[in-house]
Design a protein around this motif. Structure first.
Motif, PDB file in Angstrom:
ATOM      1  N   LEU A 248       0.828  -1.205   0.000  1.00 50.56           N
ATOM      2  CA  LEU A 248       0.000   0.000   0.000  1.00 50.56           C
ATOM      3  C   LEU A 248       0.863   1.255   0.000  1.00 50.56           C
ATOM      4  O   LEU A 248       0.490   2.283  -0.563  1.00 50.56           O
ATOM      5  N   GLY A 249       2.025   1.163   0.624  1.00 48.21           N
ATOM      6  CA  GLY A 249       2.882   2.335   0.740  1.00 48.21           C
ATOM      7  C   GLY A 249       3.864   2.486  -0.408  1.00 48.21           C
ATOM      8  O   GLY A 249       4.805   3.263  -0.322  1.00 48.21           O
ATOM      9  N   THR A 250       3.674   1.731  -1.485  1.00 49.44           N
ATOM     10  CA  THR A 250       4.551   1.868  -2.649  1.00 49.44           C
ATOM     11  C   THR A 250       3.966   2.917  -3.576  1.00 49.44           C
ATOM     12  O   THR A 250       2.775   2.863  -3.887  1.00 49.44           O
ATOM     13  N   GLU A 251       4.779   3.837  -4.004  1.00 52.66           N
ATOM     14  CA  GLU A 251       4.280   5.032  -4.681  1.00 52.66           C
ATOM     15  C   GLU A 251       3.201   4.725  -5.718  1.00 52.66           C
ATOM     16  O   GLU A 251       2.079   5.216  -5.633  1.00 52.66           O
ATOM     17  N   GLN A 252       3.507   3.890  -6.699  1.00 50.43           N
ATOM     18  CA  GLN A 252       2.541   3.661  -7.778  1.00 50.43           C
ATOM     19  C   GLN A 252       1.417   2.716  -7.364  1.00 50.43           C
ATOM     20  O   GLN A 252       0.261   2.908  -7.749  1.00 50.43           O
ATOM     21  N   LEU A 253       1.750   1.690  -6.561  1.00 50.77           N
ATOM     22  CA  LEU A 253       0.736   0.678  -6.229  1.00 50.77           C
ATOM     23  C   LEU A 253      -0.412   1.272  -5.434  1.00 50.77           C
ATOM     24  O   LEU A 253      -1.540   0.784  -5.470  1.00 50.77           O
ATOM     25  N   ASN A 254      -0.126   2.343  -4.703  1.00 46.98           N
ATOM     26  CA  ASN A 254      -1.156   2.948  -3.870  1.00 46.98           C
ATOM     27  C   ASN A 254      -2.409   3.313  -4.649  1.00 46.98           C
ATOM     28  O   ASN A 254      -3.529   3.223  -4.133  1.00 46.98           O
ATOM     29  N   VAL A 255      -2.236   3.715  -5.895  1.00 44.68           N
ATOM     30  CA  VAL A 255      -3.376   4.131  -6.712  1.00 44.68           C
ATOM     31  C   VAL A 255      -4.391   2.987  -6.886  1.00 44.68           C
ATOM     32  O   VAL A 255      -5.577   3.211  -7.051  1.00 44.68           O
ATOM     33  N   LEU A 256      -3.904   1.761  -6.811  1.00 46.67           N
ATOM     34  CA  LEU A 256      -4.795   0.609  -6.944  1.00 46.67           C
ATOM     35  C   LEU A 256      -5.823   0.540  -5.828  1.00 46.67           C
ATOM     36  O   LEU A 256      -6.944   0.080  -6.033  1.00 46.67           O
ATOM     37  N   MET A 257      -5.430   0.916  -4.607  1.00 44.44           N
ATOM     38  CA  MET A 257      -6.369   0.697  -3.498  1.00 44.44           C
ATOM     39  C   MET A 257      -6.527   1.867  -2.544  1.00 44.44           C
ATOM     40  O   MET A 257      -7.126   1.715  -1.491  1.00 44.44           O
ATOM     41  N   HIS A 258      -6.016   3.020  -2.922  1.00 45.79           N
ATOM     42  CA  HIS A 258      -6.213   4.184  -2.062  1.00 45.79           C
ATOM     43  C   HIS A 258      -7.693   4.351  -1.707  1.00 45.79           C
ATOM     44  O   HIS A 258      -8.551   4.342  -2.587  1.00 45.79           O
ATOM     45  N   ASN A 259      -7.963   4.476  -0.411  1.00 48.74           N
ATOM     46  CA  ASN A 259      -9.325   4.730   0.076  1.00 48.74           C
ATOM     47  C   ASN A 259     -10.342   3.622  -0.242  1.00 48.74           C
ATOM     48  O   ASN A 259     -11.535   3.828  -0.094  1.00 48.74           O
ATOM     49  N   THR A 260      -9.878   2.484  -0.694  1.00 49.98           N
ATOM     50  CA  THR A 260     -10.811   1.368  -0.778  1.00 49.98           C
ATOM     51  C   THR A 260     -10.788   0.640   0.561  1.00 49.98           C
ATOM     52  O   THR A 260     -10.002   0.973   1.454  1.00 49.98           O
TER      53      THR A 260
END
Ligand code: HEM
Ligand SMILES: [Cu+2]
Ligand SMILES: [Cu+2]
Lengths: 177, 576
Positions: B378-390
């Motif tokens: 979750l704290g990886t710069e790009q990967l965060n976009v996958l699950m931010h606020n889900t």
């Protein structure tokens, strides 16, 4: 024991267990790898969140979005204009209590510069079922160059709590071939 | 901090009263004992309240039940976050600080009066916050992101609570100073105290960030300040919000070591490595808010990458080290206790029916596998976009703060009850099952919320069906299934929570007293057959094949899951 003072006063002189040393090296290298992989993705990857951001008054942003919607409107859906901008164009979507406005119609494999901002509180732009989630702030205009890679109907769901209408706040992006 | 001067502590010292512990023969300061009891009791009360709210939330997110109306759902969710994450955890941490200082160092508590003042402020703050939330005009979630506004006394309550906690942290530092001045221990402080010290140092930074942001927000809510920038708010708010998670980690890791020592006689493989790993938490507490702002506009990619990783994930490395040294020290101790057959006899024959041990070990495993791995992803710069606020986000932190921290706190309670409350645990059979029930429930809700989040389900959201929404959207059927199962596991976790509270309350009120003269002095470690390791030094010669296998599995899972998510990311639309 861990609940009593170390027997050896100068604890930093003690030997390290071999297994510990090995694990530290592995953890260190893995950490290093993960760090460089984030950087590498900026060069090898096609999904990097843009950092292009401008400060803007909510009212100014609203005016821009309305002008945009008027210019390219092609229809209406649940009382919301459906807007079909030309490929490569600047595209605007605003968040307000409790809607994403307007509905966008985009072409597959074409790039658009999408401008996102909020008129009131924070909202969460969650494009589903693809799974792109971006925070939307009032006062900040965030510009993302987006290229849809699949056609179909996509929902924009708000995933930042924004008051009692939060679960009614959806929008739509339609992608055509 | 500086309020604690040795002079005034010296006066209190003249009046400090001690008892002698029937188990360990250590001196126990009665003032410290009373404060530990008070903080632990307050913690458990807020766990009861917050846990009940968590159950209501989970039942509402269970599509077939959908219990609460929308307004109540958001209100109760705000209360859940505040009561469990802030009040339960921090009250308990104050008890841990007093235990790790006064009790473990055999010392009197510095300035008990001041400590009571801190406690009173915390109680007032916690109660006031609940009142504000229940009045209904502070439904802003515990993060209270501006420009959404709560009632002024909501912010005031949090400020009071924080000031109280700061005072308690000050008393902890003062006690360390007193112990050193009065030479109540030899050499360096014990590892567990060292871990608690780490937590306390981070707490100072945390509370300072909290003050910097909550005080202006309070003025804003009463109209003295016209505007607070929402992005700036988040940067500083998470300076508090994230670092406070590092307090939790330091505290529960210290507890892992404490339980391993008390129950099994385990001692660290090497003090040097374990202590350095604690120091890494302080040194590399990343500009802590960064990984909460990865999906935000207005932050540069360099800022995000550097501050989430400090070039190489040094704080993560600290946790990975503890994740190896704790089971390693247990394996070493167990092998010395005679369980030396094969790779895993030490683990099979561990005291699994002792809830302190089972809770601790489950906490260790689940914190690493569920909370830890998902946190890095979750704290990886790009990967965060996958699950931010889900829902992935609450899934992740129920793995850290529920399956990890909360379970570790529950586990140590089973030692605190006899040692500090001096009561024999009632219903030991029930207590024996408690960590399993709660642990499995917590693991279940963590994994299922992560799963639903991967399918895109939004967090803090009342309506999975989106029926009242302007534009219809349907989540996949698997998401509905997962939210139903999530409800079932929430029931399991709640059952575990209720048993914990029942056992604690009944023990405190009705447990057989252990402070009467005829008590057999028990010796630690409690686990039958364990012998305390007397000689010091790293357990350099012991072979630890079991630990090698465990960390090997962990590392493989970590790497695999990390790359699976990059694969997911590469399938998304293109954006830059
Ligand atoms: C019986 C045990 C528990 C259950 C069933 C439970 C369940 C839940 C659920 C379903 C959510 C809502 C997710 C959402 O809709 O966004 C949630 C949120 C949360 N939970 Fe728990 N939980 C439990 C215990 C705990 C504990 C012990 C802690 C902390 C130590 C905790 C901390 C939180 C926090 C911080 C949130 C986020 C609130 C927010 O989004 O503002 N929970 N929990
Ligand atoms: Cu919204
Ligand atoms: Cu919303």
């Amino acid at each position: 024991m861990a609940v009593t003072p170390p027997d050896q006063k100068i604890w930093w002189n003690e030997p390290i267990h071999r297994l510990e040393l090995g694990w530290i090296v592995i953890a260190f290298l893995w950490g290093l790898f993960m760090f460089f992989f984030m950087i590498a993705w900026h060069f090898i990857g096609d999904q990097n969140l843009s950092t292009e951001t401008y400060r803007i008054q909510p009212s100014a942003f609203e005016a821009k979005v309305e002008a945009f919607a008027e210019q390219y409107q092609v229809g209406e859906e649940s009382g919301v204009p459906v807007v079909r901008p030309p490929a490569g164009e600047d595209v605007f979507m605003l968040a307000r209590l409790w809607e994403w406005w307007p509905v966008l119609e985009l072409k597959k494999d074409q790039s658009y510069r999408i401008h996102l901002s909020s008129l009131d509180w924070q909202h969460g732009f969650s494009l589903q079922p693809t799974g792109i989630n971006i925070q939307v702030h009032p006062g900040y205009e965030h510009v993302i160059t987006l290229t849809p890679t699949e056609a179909g109907e996509f929902g924009v769901i708000c995933n930042e709590f924004c008051g009692i209408g939060h679960h009614q706040m959806t929008g739509r992006i339609r992608v055509v071939e | 901090m500086t309020a604690i001067d040795v002079g005034s502590a010296g006066i209190a010292g003249a009046t400090a009263e001690f008892r002698t512990c029937g188990y360990t023969g250590l001196k126990v300061d009665l003032a410290a004992q009373r404060l530990i009891k008070a903080n632990a009791v307050a913690a458990v009360i807020f766990l009861l309240l917050g846990g009940l709210m968590g159950l209501l939330v989970a039942l509402t997110r269970w599509p077939a039940v959908h219990l609460l109306p929308a307004e109540w759902f958001y209100l109760i969710l705000t209360g859940h976050g505040a009561n469990v994450l802030l009040f339960w955890i921090i009250f308990f941490e104050m008890a841990v600080l007093y235990f790790a200082s006064a009790i473990l160092l055999n010392c009197r508590l510095a300035t008990p009066k001041l400590a009571w003042l801190g406690f009173a402020l915390m109680v007032i703050g916690a109660v006031l916050a609940n009142i504000a939330v229940l009045q209904g005009d502070s439904t802003v979630m515990f993060t209270s992101y501006v420009p959404m506004k709560a009632a002024p006394h909501f912010y005031l309550a949090l400020i009071l609570f924080a000031v109280g906690a700061l005072i308690a942290v000050g008393v902890f530092f003062g006690t360390l100073v007193v112990a050193r001045a009065e030479r109540t221990y030899e050499g360096s402080i014990p590892l567990v105290t060292f871990g608690a010290l780490t937590a306390a140092i981070i707490a100072v930074f945390t509370i300072a960030s909290g003050a910097i942001i909550l005080i202006p927000t309070f003025f804003w809510s009463i109209g003295l300040i016209s505007d607070i920038d929402p992005l700036m708010y988040k940067v500083i708010w998470w300076g508090m919000g994230h670092s406070s998670q590092q307090i939790n980690v330091s505290a529960h890791v210290a507890i892992w070591y404490a339980i391993a020592a008390l129950v099994l006689g385990a001692k660290p493989l090497s003090e040097k490595v374990s202590r350095t790993a604690f120091l890494m938490y302080i040194l590399f507490l990343q500009l802590a808010s960064a990984h909460h702002l990865l999906a935000e506009p207005g932050m540069s990619a360099e800022w995000k990458i550097v501050n989430t990783s400090y070039m190489m994930y040094l704080a993560v490395m600290g946790s990975m080290i503890h994740g190896m040294t704790v089971p390693g020290s247990i394996e070493a101790a167990q092998r010395r206790n005679g369980f030396d057959k094969g790779v895993f006899e030490w683990l099979r024959k561990a005291p699994w029916s002792n809830p302190a041990f089972s809770g601790m070990f489950l906490s260790l495993v689940m914190f690493g596998f569920i909370g830890g791995i998902s946190g890095v992803v979750l704290g990886t710069e790009q990967l965060n976009v996958l699950m931010h606020n889900t829902l992935y986000v609450p899934g992740h932190f129920h793995g850290t703060v529920v399956a990890g921290t909360t379970l570790a706190f529950m586990a140590i309670t089973y030692l605190v009850l006899p040692l500090i409350f001096q009561r024999e645990i009632v219903w030991p059979k029930l207590a024996q099952w408690q960590p399993y029930l709660f642990g499995i429930g917590a693991a279940g809700i963590s994994l299922l919320m992560m799963g639903a989040g991967t399918l895109g389900v939004a967090r803090r959201h009342w309506d999975l069906t989106l029926t009242d929404a302007a534009h219809a959207f349907e989540y996949p059927p698997a998401a509905f299934l997962m939210m139903g199962l999530n409800g079932l596991f929430a029931l399991l976790a709640s059952a575990g929570g209720v048993i914990y509270i029942l056992v604690v309350v009944a023990t405190v009120l009705k447990g057989k007293r252990l402070d009467t003269a005829d008590v057999q002095p028990l010796t630690f470690p409690l686990h039958q057959g364990a012998k305390t390791v007397s000689e010091y030094g790293s357990e350099g010669t012991v072979k630890l094949p079991g630990t090698i296998v465990l960390v090997g599995i962990f590392f493989a899972a970590f790497v695999l899951y990390y790359f699976v998510n990059w694969k997911y990311l590469s399938d998304l639309w293109l954006f830059r």
